[in-house]
Design a protein around this motif. Structure first.
Motif, PDB file in Angstrom:
ATOM      1  N   GLU A  15       0.555  -1.281   0.109  1.00 20.01           N
ATOM      2  CA  GLU A  15      -0.026  -0.061   0.048  1.00 20.01           C
ATOM      3  C   GLU A  15       0.748   1.535  -0.112  1.00 20.01           C
ATOM      4  O   GLU A  15       0.382   2.465  -0.644  1.00 20.01           O
ATOM      5  CB  GLU A  15      -1.101   0.209   1.275  1.00 20.01           C
TER       6      GLU A  15
ATOM      7  N   ARG B  84      -9.633  -6.631   1.804  1.00 20.26           N
ATOM      8  CA  ARG B  84      -9.995  -6.820   0.373  1.00 20.26           C
ATOM      9  C   ARG B  84      -8.976  -6.888  -0.623  1.00 20.26           C
ATOM     10  O   ARG B  84      -8.960  -7.361  -1.444  1.00 20.26           O
ATOM     11  CB  ARG B  84      -9.995  -4.886   0.363  1.00 20.26           C
TER      12      ARG B  84
ATOM     13  N   GLU C 116      -9.801  -0.175   9.918  1.00 18.45           N
ATOM     14  CA  GLU C 116      -9.405  -0.234   8.645  1.00 18.45           C
ATOM     15  C   GLU C 116      -8.660  -0.555   8.072  1.00 18.45           C
ATOM     16  O   GLU C 116      -8.724  -1.635   6.791  1.00 18.45           O
ATOM     17  CB  GLU C 116      -9.473   1.020   8.609  1.00 18.45           C
ATOM     18  N   THR C 117      -7.207  -0.335   8.355  1.00 19.38           N
ATOM     19  CA  THR C 117      -6.361  -1.089   7.795  1.00 19.38           C
ATOM     20  C   THR C 117      -6.472  -2.835   7.014  1.00 19.38           C
ATOM     21  O   THR C 117      -5.989  -3.529   6.440  1.00 19.38           O
ATOM     22  CB  THR C 117      -4.458  -1.386   8.636  1.00 19.38           C
TER      23      THR C 117
ATOM     24  N   GLN D 177       0.777   5.887   5.823  1.00 24.51           N
ATOM     25  CA  GLN D 177      -0.267   5.056   5.435  1.00 24.51           C
ATOM     26  C   GLN D 177       0.051   3.626   6.986  1.00 24.51           C
ATOM     27  O   GLN D 177      -1.140   3.225   7.146  1.00 24.51           O
ATOM     28  CB  GLN D 177       1.062   3.507   4.573  1.00 24.51           C
TER      29      GLN D 177
ATOM     30  N   GLN E 182      -9.204  -4.475   7.209  1.00 25.76           N
ATOM     31  CA  GLN E 182     -10.675  -4.389   6.307  1.00 25.76           C
ATOM     32  C   GLN E 182      -9.549  -4.371   4.344  1.00 25.76           C
ATOM     33  O   GLN E 182     -10.044  -5.086   3.822  1.00 25.76           O
ATOM     34  CB  GLN E 182     -11.503  -3.117   5.995  1.00 25.76           C
ATOM     35  N   LEU E 183      -8.667  -3.327   4.712  1.00 26.05           N
ATOM     36  CA  LEU E 183      -8.357  -3.254   3.202  1.00 26.05           C
ATOM     37  C   LEU E 183      -7.679  -4.377   3.272  1.00 26.05           C
ATOM     38  O   LEU E 183      -7.401  -5.006   1.816  1.00 26.05           O
ATOM     39  CB  LEU E 183      -7.151  -1.880   3.633  1.00 26.05           C
TER      40      LEU E 183
END
Lengths: 349, 84
Positions: A216, B67, B60-61, A234, B63-64
């Motif tokens: 990411e 995905r 949130e991370t 990040q 879940q990312l």
């Protein structure tokens, strides 16, 4: 892969993209996860001077070793340091010859030892970046509060933003963006990196250590290359924009900024820390009248200096795997478990 | 060397906490995270908590990551269809 689609797009106008990380934990994670082999070969993931042990100079190791040879003196260190060769051998060799060198997990362990054995002098090797410096500052503070007189620190700390400034200024490195260290940034926050965007126009992303974090982070850097440089976080679960203020205050309360010598780079202005005048009774250099030895030449043929700047990859060093291995390391990047050469030896040869 | 790991706080005694990681308890100094509470996860380096883990950001991370893993799996399935 999303990263490769972006690399393909960006490389229509350029030959390659050079992103540099400056953290040994990133070095290991990128090698171990296979990310480098999974991405388009035009995306170069370079390791910079991100391993504190690797950038420690021969002269600093020699100073520690000379200290350890004094009777009644105990050198206390993180394990990473013990096998790094100075010009007269490593601390491990000194230990084998009878020097009292003890490996600890926390500087607090060193203070506890000093309190338990008041007849001996204990010197903690203050190696590390901004992540580690506050833990040593807190330990010095605790030593002062408890009136411990037989504990001192040999400071060899290095600071990351001045090293980044050096790299960004050096044209020959042609860095396109920085994968910034997650735990250094947990302490210092984002502000100290703003000059990289403002003065050098370089994309920056403070990145975590899971393989998906790193992917990411790379993606965010490639987006910045398309849309314009910025400073992304990040690794938000650990890094606040302002960093950890208590840790910053501990560090600035006990230490002051000083010039420092980096292996492979040389002297960088204001890139190190020393004890402030009020705390100098904890300074091992003053307590034991140590003079800094001059740095000697690296082992014949060792190119760790160029590896540390991302100028060559470990496999381009003629010693790599042939005469230089983790069992018989010639230079610090192979000794340290987080060094770029050790990472390539283990995962990418 | 800047390795730091998330540790769950089990007990707090003054400036020191007992943290648990993978079933092992260890002492953690909270001097740099004075607002940490029992049940929080803290990022620990060299025996010191250097930050409290932001649960919302961590979620949130996660879940990312899920995905991303799903996207990889989806592509793998499609690639399998094409070749198979």
């Amino acid at each position: 892969m999303l990263v490769n689609e972006r690399v393909k797009g960006l490389c229509q106008e350029r030959g390659e993209i050079r992103l540099m990380e400056v953290c040994g934990t990133h070095t290991m994670a990128i090698s171990a996860s296979g990310i480098r082999r999974a991405v388009d070969p035009r995306l170069k993931l370079l390791s910079g001077p991100g391993c504190p042990v690797c950038v420690t100079t021969d002269a600093e190791i020699d100073t520690a070793r000379r200290l350890a040879e004094r009777p009644g003196l105990v050198v206390v260190t993180f394990g990473d340091m013990i096998r790094v060769p100075g010009s007269h051998g490593s601390l491990a060799e000194a230990k084998a010859e009878g020097a009292d060198i003890r490996v600890v997990y926390s500087p607090q362990d060193g203070l506890k030892m000093a309190m338990a054995e008041p007849e001996k002098e204990f010197v903690f090797l203050g190696v590390g970046f901004e992540t580690t410096a506050p833990t040593v500052a807190a330990t010095v503070l605790a030593a002062a509060e408890r009136g411990v007189r037989n504990f001192s620190v040999l400071t060899m700390f290095k600071l990351i933003p001045p090293a980044l400034e050096f790299i960004a200024s050096a044209k020959k490195m042609k860095i396109d963006g920085f994968i910034l260290p997650g735990h250094v940034s947990t302490v210092i926050g984002a502000k100290p990196y703003e000059f990289l965007v403002q003065r050098f126009g370089l994309p920056c992303c403070i990145t975590g250590f899971e393989p998906a974090d790193i992917l990411e982070g790379i993606l965010l850097l490639l987006e910045q290359m398309e849309r314009g440089p910025g400073l992304a976080i990040q690794y938000r679960r650990s890094v606040r924009p302002e960093g950890n203020r208590v840790a910053q205050q501990l560090m600035s309360g006990i230490f002051e900024v000083a010039d420092a010598e980096w292996r492979g780079i040389g002297r960088i202005r204001n890139s190190g820390l020393r004890l402030k005048p009020d705390w100098q009774n904890f300074d091992a250099r003053l307590r034991f009248g140590l003079r800094s030895a001059r740095s000697s030449r690296p082992a014949s043929g060792c190119r760790c200096g160029e590896v540390l700047l991302g100028l060559i990859t470990p496999s381009e060093c003629p010693l790599f795997c042939r005469v230089c291995t983790p069992e018989a390391p010639m230079g610090p990047c192979m000794v340290s478990s987080e060094g770029a050469c050790a990472a390539y030896y283990r995962y990418e040869r | 060397m800047c390795l730091a790991i998330p540790v769950r706080i089990v007990r707090i005694e003054g400036e020191t906490a007992i943290g648990e990681v993978n079933g092992v308890e260890r002492e953690v100094s909270l001097i740099m995270t004075p607002e940490a509470k029992v049940g929080d996860y803290v990022i620990v380096h060299a025996g010191f908590a250097i930050q409290i883990l932001d649960r919302q950001a961590a979620e949130e991370t996660r879940q990312l990551f899920d995905r991303m893993a799903q996207a990889v799996e989806e592509r793998r399935r499609q690639a399998g269809k094409r070749t198979g």
